[in-house]
Design an enzyme around this catalytic site. Structure first.
Site, PDB file in Angstrom:
ATOM      1  N   SER A   1      42.342  45.721  33.317  1.00 14.88           N
ATOM      2  CA  SER A   1      42.064  45.773  31.887  1.00 14.88           C
ATOM      3  C   SER A   1      43.360  45.589  31.096  1.00 14.88           C
ATOM      4  O   SER A   1      44.036  44.581  31.250  1.00 14.88           O
ATOM      5  CB  SER A   1      41.354  47.082  31.547  1.00 14.88           C
TER       6      SER A   1
ATOM      7  N   ASP B   1      31.147  40.938  30.983  1.00 14.38           N
ATOM      8  CA  ASP B   1      31.992  42.093  30.677  1.00 14.38           C
ATOM      9  C   ASP B   1      31.700  42.567  29.251  1.00 14.38           C
ATOM     10  O   ASP B   1      31.859  41.791  28.291  1.00 14.38           O
ATOM     11  CB  ASP B   1      33.467  41.704  30.811  1.00 14.38           C
TER      12      ASP B   1
ATOM     13  N   HIS C   1      32.541  45.862  33.307  1.00 13.13           N
ATOM     14  CA  HIS C   1      33.974  46.035  33.088  1.00 13.13           C
ATOM     15  C   HIS C   1      34.565  46.899  34.189  1.00 13.13           C
ATOM     16  O   HIS C   1      34.334  48.119  34.249  1.00 13.13           O
ATOM     17  CB  HIS C   1      34.226  46.672  31.724  1.00 13.13           C
TER      18      HIS C   1
END
Length: 575
Positions: free
Chosen positions: A239, A365, A394
């Site tokens: 991320s 996502d 995600h």
């Protein structure tokens, strides 16, 4: 028969009354089932569930789409041997939704039990970064155990994987534990670099991290390289951690000590992701959840952040953008929030990545939209492999009927394993062995910064070059919950016992390190000047001629006029 009274009676009855009478005859259970069916349809669409799609394909899964340069040697020698990347990904049937997968990862996750070894890295500005180590001996037999006080031997050649977590995440996150456990079980040494103020460690300086602040990562990598010079270094960013990693790779180019890296669910372009997360009702829920997490982080470090940022605005923030406006932008001295997003986005540095990089993203996502993926830039760079799947959420990518494993963890494990034995990497190892690793300055403005995009709020560090040191701690993190500062305050140093007994040797090593810290940046600048010396000299000559020609020309003309003032060309012809 008299039809008129009958017609008048029918006219007096409302058709709506007849309709309601008919509807009243339908059993209530039928209405309940109809309402439940409509609700399921709405929920199926709202949560983006794809169970029926998987059912129609007989749960075969979707093929992984690979994007890379067709002339890439990396694709020919490495990806060709990665069977998982060439296969399919099937999400856990009862988690056939990006939102269900992401929520399951956040609230349950099913992480394996493990115990880290904590080292406290003290940055030159006084900040503290917690480095949590996990080795093969820690997970042998399926459970973690404390064996000795050192995470790795100085001369150990076992590859080291540096993990950079996401926003408000640390080594306690479920996906981080899955990754660390699986890599350590395969014989890798893993170190999780927690962001400042996370991992149960207090902020000890006015510097924090943000989505584009790469200096902490650069110092950590250089420190580990100096501590374990024989061990190849790899890195995995998740991320916002992936955004930081890719930006660092682009800034340092071929000068990075890393020999391989992986970026999982990177936001790539923070400006696009900011627009995306405020677009739909479901995304706004994620936006609000992340904002609450950041406000909780700010509460932990209120004594520092209230002095550096707009604390009233932080408390009233209702979105990530509001939090960035009141905290990150203020601490980072950015003109606007969009300026912070643009300068911190890793998509601007993709073309400069010079090490093998695997990028994994899910097209569904719910946080980092696929609209931000730099498809063409990744395809043009011969060092990048971009793998995308239609589903995964995600950072989730759960697979199997029991959701006990994460697909991208297996992908990274296999990719690093193939890369480790690939001839493609041998040349890079030799090249790195012949040069000293040198830290380069980040292209981000040198000022205090605060990060908010994926794992906490932090500020940047100044450019003052002072010594950094490490404090070693053996810290059991079975659950790795937030701990008091006292649990990591036992002091020690990451030096050998012989060095402790020999202070003169320790002093000499410190002096040598100081000399290296002074020489390396100067050497880097000299190298840059030497590469551009010819172009710079000719450019200066050109500029000098152009800018001084009017003055020089007038002087030359005046001299010529005085020199040949009495010269008459006609007399020559007469003679």
């Amino acid at each position: 028969m008299d039809w008129e009274p009958l017609a008048a009676a029918k006219a007096s009855i409302s058709p709506y009354d007849l309709l309601f009478q008919a509807l009243a005859l339908i059993p209530f259970s039928h209405y309940f089932f109809a309402a439940s069916f409509l609700f399921l349809i709405f929920l199926y669409s709202f949560l983006e569930i794809h169970f029926l799609q998987d059912l129609l394909t007989l749960f075969r899964g979707d093929p992984v789409t690979l994007n890379y340069n067709s002339c890439s040697e990396l694709a020919q020698s490495v990806v060709a041997n990665c069977k998982i990347l060439q296969g399919r990904y099937l999400a856990t049937p009862w988690l056939s939704s990006p939102h269900l997968q992401t929520a399951f990862l956040s609230f349950l996750g099913r992480p394996p039990p493990l115990t880290y070894r904590r080292h406290l890295f003290r940055a030159f500005d006084g900040g503290t970064i917690a480095l949590d180590w996990l080795t093969y001996t820690d997970v042998v037999g399926g459970t973690s155990c404390m064996l000795d006080s050192s995470a790795a031997l100085k001369g150990d050649k076992t590859p080291i994987v540096i993990v950079i977590p996401g926003l408000t995440s640390d080594s306690a996150a479920a996906y981080v534990k899955h990754l660390a456990f699986n890599l350590a079980r395969q014989g890798w040494n893993v170190v999780v670099s927690n962001h400042r103020g996370l991992g149960g460690v207090s902020l000890t300086s006015d510097c924090c991290y943000n989505a584009g602040w790469t200096e902490d990562l650069r110092k950590i990598i250089d420190h580990i390289r100096c501590e374990y010079p024989e061990a190849p270094l790899y890195a995995v960013g998740t991320s916002i951690g992936a955004n930081i990693l890719v930006k660092y790779l682009g800034e340092d180019g071929a000068n990075t000590p890393l020999v391989g890296a992986a970026a999982i669910c990177s936001p790539w372009d923070l400006l696009i992701c900011d627009r995306f997360i405020n677009r739909r009702p479901m995304q706004k829920l994620y936006d609000r959840a992340l904002t609450v997490g950041l406000q909780g982080y700010a509460q932990l470090h209120q004594s520092i952040l209230s002095r550096l940022a707009n604390w009233e605005g932080i408390e009233k923030s209702s979105s990530l953008r509001d939090f960035d406006n009141h905290a990150t932008r203020v601490l980072g001295k950015f003109e606007t929030v969009d300026t912070y997003y643009r300068r911190s986005s890793s998509t601007n540095y993709v073309e400069n990545v010079s090490v093998p990089l695997l990028c994994v993203s899910a097209l569904d996502d719910p946080v980092c939209t696929s609209e931000a993926i730099p498809w063409d830039e990744c395809r043009l760079n011969e060092n990048i492999i971009l793998a995308t799947t239609p589903h995964g959420g995600h950072l989730a990518f759960y697979e199997g009927i029991t959701a006990s494993s994460i697909w991208w963890v297996r992908v990274v494990n296999e990719f690093f394993g193939v890369l480790r034995t690939s001839p493609h990497i041998e040349g890079r190892k030799k090249m790195q062995g012949s040069t000293m690793p040198k830290p380069l300055q980040s292209s981000i403005d040198q000022a205090p910064y605060l990060n908010v995009m994926e794992d906490g709020m932090v500020t940047a560090m100044s450019n003052e070059q002072t010594d950094a040191f490490v404090e070693d701690i053996s810290n059991e993190h079975t659950t790795h919950s937030k701990k008091d500062e006292g649990t990591i305050s036992d002091k020690g140093t990451s030096v050998d016992l012989t060095d402790k007994l020999n202070p003169e040797k320790q002093i000499m090593q410190q002096v040598e390190q100081n000399v290296k810290d002074l020489i390396v940046p100067v050497q880097g600048r000299i190298d840059k000047l030497s590469r551009r010396s010819r172009q710079s000299i000719w450019l200066l000559v050109y500029i000098a001629v152009i800018t001084t020609w009017p003055f020089v020309g007038s002087v030359v003309l005046s001299v010529l006029k005085r020199r040949f003032k009495t010269f008459k060309p006609g007399t020559l012809f007469r003679k």
